[in-house]
Design a protein around this motif. Structure first.
Motif, PDB file in Angstrom:
ATOM      1  N   ASP A 138      -4.729   7.512  -1.854  1.00  0.00           N
ATOM      2  CA  ASP A 138      -5.259   6.819  -2.954  1.00  0.00           C
ATOM      3  C   ASP A 138      -4.158   6.648  -4.020  1.00  0.00           C
ATOM      4  OD1 ASP A 138      -7.959   7.358  -2.202  1.00  0.00           O
ATOM      5  OD2 ASP A 138      -7.579   9.563  -2.962  1.00  0.00           O
ATOM      6  N   ILE A 139      -4.341   5.167  -4.532  1.00  0.00           N
ATOM      7  CA  ILE A 139      -3.508   4.614  -5.641  1.00  0.00           C
ATOM      8  C   ILE A 139      -4.266   4.146  -6.944  1.00  0.00           C
ATOM      9  CG2 ILE A 139      -1.612   4.311  -4.147  1.00  0.00           C
ATOM     10  CD1 ILE A 139      -2.169   0.950  -4.723  1.00  0.00           C
ATOM     11  N   PHE A 140      -3.604   4.084  -7.982  1.00  0.00           N
ATOM     12  CA  PHE A 140      -4.342   3.133  -8.995  1.00  0.00           C
ATOM     13  C   PHE A 140      -3.366   2.021  -9.255  1.00  0.00           C
ATOM     14  CE2 PHE A 140      -1.665   6.150 -11.836  1.00  0.00           C
ATOM     15  CZ  PHE A 140      -0.747   4.892 -12.228  1.00  0.00           C
ATOM     16  N   VAL A 141      -4.103   0.987  -9.707  1.00  0.00           N
ATOM     17  CA  VAL A 141      -3.569  -0.459  -9.953  1.00  0.00           C
ATOM     18  C   VAL A 141      -3.735  -0.847 -11.657  1.00  0.00           C
ATOM     19  CG1 VAL A 141      -3.133  -2.875  -9.383  1.00  0.00           C
ATOM     20  CG2 VAL A 141      -3.634  -1.215  -7.743  1.00  0.00           C
ATOM     21  N   HIS A 142      -2.785  -1.079 -12.307  1.00  0.00           N
ATOM     22  CA  HIS A 142      -2.621  -1.176 -13.579  1.00  0.00           C
ATOM     23  C   HIS A 142      -2.036  -2.397 -14.110  1.00  0.00           C
ATOM     24  CE1 HIS A 142      -1.745  -0.161 -18.115  1.00  0.00           C
ATOM     25  NE2 HIS A 142      -3.175  -0.609 -17.943  1.00  0.00           N
ATOM     26  N   PHE A 143      -2.980  -3.410 -14.641  1.00  0.00           N
ATOM     27  CA  PHE A 143      -2.678  -4.582 -15.084  1.00  0.00           C
ATOM     28  C   PHE A 143      -2.153  -4.637 -16.505  1.00  0.00           C
ATOM     29  CE2 PHE A 143      -5.274  -5.557 -11.549  1.00  0.00           C
ATOM     30  CZ  PHE A 143      -4.720  -6.506 -10.641  1.00  0.00           C
ATOM     31  N   GLN A 144      -1.033  -4.336 -16.736  1.00  0.00           N
ATOM     32  CA  GLN A 144      -0.730  -3.898 -18.168  1.00  0.00           C
ATOM     33  C   GLN A 144      -0.964  -4.773 -19.137  1.00  0.00           C
ATOM     34  OE1 GLN A 144       3.435  -1.826 -18.190  1.00  0.00           O
ATOM     35  NE2 GLN A 144       3.925  -3.433 -19.850  1.00  0.00           N
ATOM     36  N   ALA A 145      -0.528  -5.969 -19.048  1.00  0.00           N
ATOM     37  CA  ALA A 145      -0.676  -7.081 -19.965  1.00  0.00           C
ATOM     38  C   ALA A 145      -2.114  -7.060 -20.692  1.00  0.00           C
ATOM     39  CB  ALA A 145      -0.243  -8.454 -19.535  1.00  0.00           C
ATOM     40  N   VAL A 146      -3.211  -6.939 -19.815  1.00  0.00           N
ATOM     41  CA  VAL A 146      -4.496  -7.163 -20.380  1.00  0.00           C
ATOM     42  C   VAL A 146      -5.299  -5.627 -20.157  1.00  0.00           C
ATOM     43  CG1 VAL A 146      -4.977  -9.311 -19.487  1.00  0.00           C
ATOM     44  CG2 VAL A 146      -5.121  -7.630 -17.795  1.00  0.00           C
ATOM     45  N   ASP A 147      -4.483  -4.599 -19.975  1.00  0.00           N
ATOM     46  CA  ASP A 147      -4.921  -3.175 -19.915  1.00  0.00           C
ATOM     47  C   ASP A 147      -6.338  -3.178 -18.882  1.00  0.00           C
ATOM     48  OD1 ASP A 147      -5.064  -0.566 -20.607  1.00  0.00           O
ATOM     49  OD2 ASP A 147      -6.021  -0.811 -22.429  1.00  0.00           O
ATOM     50  N   LEU A 168       1.609   0.244  -9.585  1.00  0.00           N
ATOM     51  CA  LEU A 168       1.062   0.957  -8.637  1.00  0.00           C
ATOM     52  C   LEU A 168       1.510   2.582  -8.765  1.00  0.00           C
ATOM     53  CD1 LEU A 168       0.961  -2.231  -8.092  1.00  0.00           C
ATOM     54  CD2 LEU A 168       1.017  -1.418  -5.493  1.00  0.00           C
ATOM     55  N   LYS A 169       0.462   3.260  -8.529  1.00  0.00           N
ATOM     56  CA  LYS A 169       1.045   4.933  -8.491  1.00  0.00           C
ATOM     57  C   LYS A 169       0.177   5.594  -7.784  1.00  0.00           C
ATOM     58  CE  LYS A 169       3.194   8.344 -10.402  1.00  0.00           C
ATOM     59  NZ  LYS A 169       4.486   8.625 -10.092  1.00  0.00           N
ATOM     60  N   HIS A 170       0.755   6.643  -6.885  1.00  0.00           N
ATOM     61  CA  HIS A 170      -0.106   7.455  -5.702  1.00  0.00           C
ATOM     62  C   HIS A 170      -0.609   8.370  -6.536  1.00  0.00           C
ATOM     63  CE1 HIS A 170       0.008  10.291  -2.448  1.00  0.00           C
ATOM     64  NE2 HIS A 170      -0.883   9.442  -2.015  1.00  0.00           N
ATOM     65  N   TYR A 171      -1.670   8.920  -6.249  1.00  0.00           N
ATOM     66  CA  TYR A 171      -2.464  10.418  -6.764  1.00  0.00           C
ATOM     67  C   TYR A 171      -1.969  11.305  -5.763  1.00  0.00           C
ATOM     68  CZ  TYR A 171      -5.832   7.409  -9.354  1.00  0.00           C
ATOM     69  OH  TYR A 171      -6.377   6.365 -10.159  1.00  0.00           O
ATOM     70  N   ALA A 225       0.777  -1.396  -0.036  1.00  0.00           N
ATOM     71  CA  ALA A 225      -0.025   0.111  -0.133  1.00  0.00           C
ATOM     72  C   ALA A 225       0.934   1.297  -0.117  1.00  0.00           C
ATOM     73  CB  ALA A 225      -0.849   0.057   1.287  1.00  0.00           C
ATOM     74  N   HIS A 226       0.313   2.266  -0.321  1.00  0.00           N
ATOM     75  CA  HIS A 226       0.856   3.596  -0.162  1.00  0.00           C
ATOM     76  C   HIS A 226       1.179   3.773   1.370  1.00  0.00           C
ATOM     77  CE1 HIS A 226       1.207   8.105   0.257  1.00  0.00           C
ATOM     78  NE2 HIS A 226       1.909   7.930  -0.960  1.00  0.00           N
ATOM     79  N   GLN A 227       2.160   4.536   1.730  1.00  0.00           N
ATOM     80  CA  GLN A 227       2.680   4.885   3.165  1.00  0.00           C
ATOM     81  C   GLN A 227       1.562   5.382   3.859  1.00  0.00           C
ATOM     82  OE1 GLN A 227       6.063   6.886   2.487  1.00  0.00           O
ATOM     83  NE2 GLN A 227       5.186   9.029   2.161  1.00  0.00           N
ATOM     84  N   ASN A 228       0.636   6.468   3.292  1.00  0.00           N
ATOM     85  CA  ASN A 228      -0.404   6.920   4.073  1.00  0.00           C
ATOM     86  C   ASN A 228      -1.488   5.932   4.525  1.00  0.00           C
ATOM     87  OD1 ASN A 228       0.847   9.372   3.883  1.00  0.00           O
ATOM     88  ND2 ASN A 228      -0.325  10.187   2.499  1.00  0.00           N
ATOM     89  N   ASP A 247       5.551   7.220  -3.915  1.00  0.00           N
ATOM     90  CA  ASP A 247       5.162   7.533  -5.080  1.00  0.00           C
ATOM     91  C   ASP A 247       4.580   6.248  -6.080  1.00  0.00           C
ATOM     92  OD1 ASP A 247       4.874   9.273  -7.245  1.00  0.00           O
ATOM     93  OD2 ASP A 247       6.750   8.768  -8.092  1.00  0.00           O
ATOM     94  N   GLY A 248       5.586   5.340  -6.452  1.00  0.00           N
ATOM     95  CA  GLY A 248       4.968   4.326  -7.400  1.00  0.00           C
ATOM     96  C   GLY A 248       5.783   3.099  -6.995  1.00  0.00           C
ATOM     97  N   HIS A 249       5.217   1.940  -7.562  1.00  0.00           N
ATOM     98  CA  HIS A 249       5.871   0.734  -7.242  1.00  0.00           C
ATOM     99  C   HIS A 249       5.372  -0.227  -8.501  1.00  0.00           C
ATOM    100  CE1 HIS A 249       7.107  -2.829  -4.579  1.00  0.00           C
ATOM    101  NE2 HIS A 249       6.021  -3.477  -5.114  1.00  0.00           N
ATOM    102  N   GLN A 250       6.204  -1.215  -8.829  1.00  0.00           N
ATOM    103  CA  GLN A 250       5.957  -2.315  -9.584  1.00  0.00           C
ATOM    104  C   GLN A 250       6.208  -3.513  -9.106  1.00  0.00           C
ATOM    105  OE1 GLN A 250       7.700  -1.926 -13.753  1.00  0.00           O
ATOM    106  NE2 GLN A 250       8.384  -4.105 -13.643  1.00  0.00           N
ATOM    107  N   LEU A 251       5.155  -4.449  -9.488  1.00  0.00           N
ATOM    108  CA  LEU A 251       5.043  -5.839  -9.044  1.00  0.00           C
ATOM    109  C   LEU A 251       5.110  -6.993 -10.103  1.00  0.00           C
ATOM    110  CD1 LEU A 251       4.857  -7.679  -6.666  1.00  0.00           C
ATOM    111  CD2 LEU A 251       2.268  -7.557  -6.714  1.00  0.00           C
TER     112      LEU A 251
END
Length: 318
Positions: free
Chosen positions: A193-202, A182-185, A133-136, A169-173
């Motif tokens: 808040d963060i978004f989670v993007h599954f790149q292969a399947v968009d 994963l990226k913090h807004y 998760a984001h640190q907050n 700020d951001g993280h990649q898994l």
């Protein structure tokens, strides 16, 4: 199991989630009785609601019925979840996951700290999953936190529920052939808040920066604000293409065109409320002026009613 196309029916979502009648809110928080928090109502509905599964893309499945939308990634050696739902749904969620892919749960990603997305953290942590998760998110879960507009004070979460893999700020898994971004807004719905993007399947999970078809909640106690919500909506639009499958925190899965309509609604209401407030109107007067009127039939019939949303927007305008 339902398909994504089945899931696009807004009324079906309201029925399956079992929240429409129980959590309709049409007034600012100051009118609530002390024991009339929407938090207690939503938890009560989660106790009764079934967990439903909707196939998204590839090995991703949407789980509904326990607060916010959950995404399950089914791997050969283990599962990954985005959000944990409400803790009272534990057994129903475990049963549903086992019916889809009966392997260990290895990772949980929290999109933010709110109870309807993270109060299931404890049972997941106790089963050995790493919580990211984001640190907050960890900050707010670790302490007693008041949310005035829910008329509710949350106790500090148990140790097992606190995320241990944190980023600023951001993280990649990399997991089971997926590159997950994963990226913090900047502060929007909350400051976690963060978004989670599954790149292969968009497939993009934007959590509570988007409530598809509903007025959103904004948590000013933990960093949220209307201007940040608009900025997050703009960011989500810029990140997506017409083919991106977008999972909101609440409401049906949607596409870029749905996000644009949501952004336009936020901008229009913010401008209307700002004009009235800056003319010297009190909150009561602005609510009575009904600045959300043209949007209410579409957006104002779920958890956050028109008067409540007007009050939330008013609070964020200086």
């Amino acid at each position: 199991m339902k398909t994504t196309e089945d899931h696009m029916d807004r009324r079906q979502f309201l029925t399956s989630a079992g929240l429409l009648a129980a959590t309709m809110i049409v007034a600012p928080r100051s009118l609530f009785a002390q024991n009339d928090s929407p938090v207690t109502k939503i938890i009560g509905e989660a106790r009764k609601s079934a967990i439903t599964a909707t196939k998204l893309r590839g090995d991703l499945t949407l789980l509904e019925g326990s607060g916010g939308n959950i995404v399950l990634l089914s791997g050969k050696k283990g599962n990954l979840m985005v959000d944990a739902g409400i803790d009272v749904s534990k057994e129903k969620i475990k049963t549903k996951i086992a019916s889809i892919n009966n392997v260990p749960l290895l990772y949980l990603i929290n999109t933010h700290w709110h109870f309807d997305h993270a109060s299931g953290n404890q049972w997941i942590g106790r089963e050995g999953a790493k919580i990211i998760a984001h640190q907050n998110t960890a900050k707010w879960l670790s302490r007693r936190t008041r949310v005035d507009d829910w008329n509710y004070t949350f106790p500090a979460a148990p140790k097992d529920a606190i995320p241990t893999s944190l980023f600023a700020d951001g993280h990649q898994l990399d997991f089971e052939g997926h590159v997950i971004h994963l990226k913090h807004y900047t502060p929007a719905h909350t400051d976690s808040d963060i978004f989670v993007h599954f790149q292969a399947v968009d497939v993009l999970h934007v959590a509570d920066t988007w409530w598809n078809g509903y007025y959103p909640f904004i948590d000013y106690n933990t960093g949220g604000n209307i201007h940040g919500m608009i900025k997050a909506a703009e960011q989500n639009i810029q990140m997506t293409s017409p083919s991106t499958l977008i999972v909101p925190g609440h409401g049906p899965v949607g596409k870029k065109a749905d996000l644009i309509r949501y952004r336009d609604m936020l901008v229009s209401i913010e401008r209307a409320v700002s004009k009235l407030k800056k003319s010297g109107m009190s909150l009561k007067e602005v609510v009575a002026a009904r600045p959300t009127k043209k949007f209410d039939d579409k957006w104002g019939k779920f958890v956050i009613g028109p008067d409540f949303f007007t009050a939330l927007v008013y609070k964020g305008i200086s």
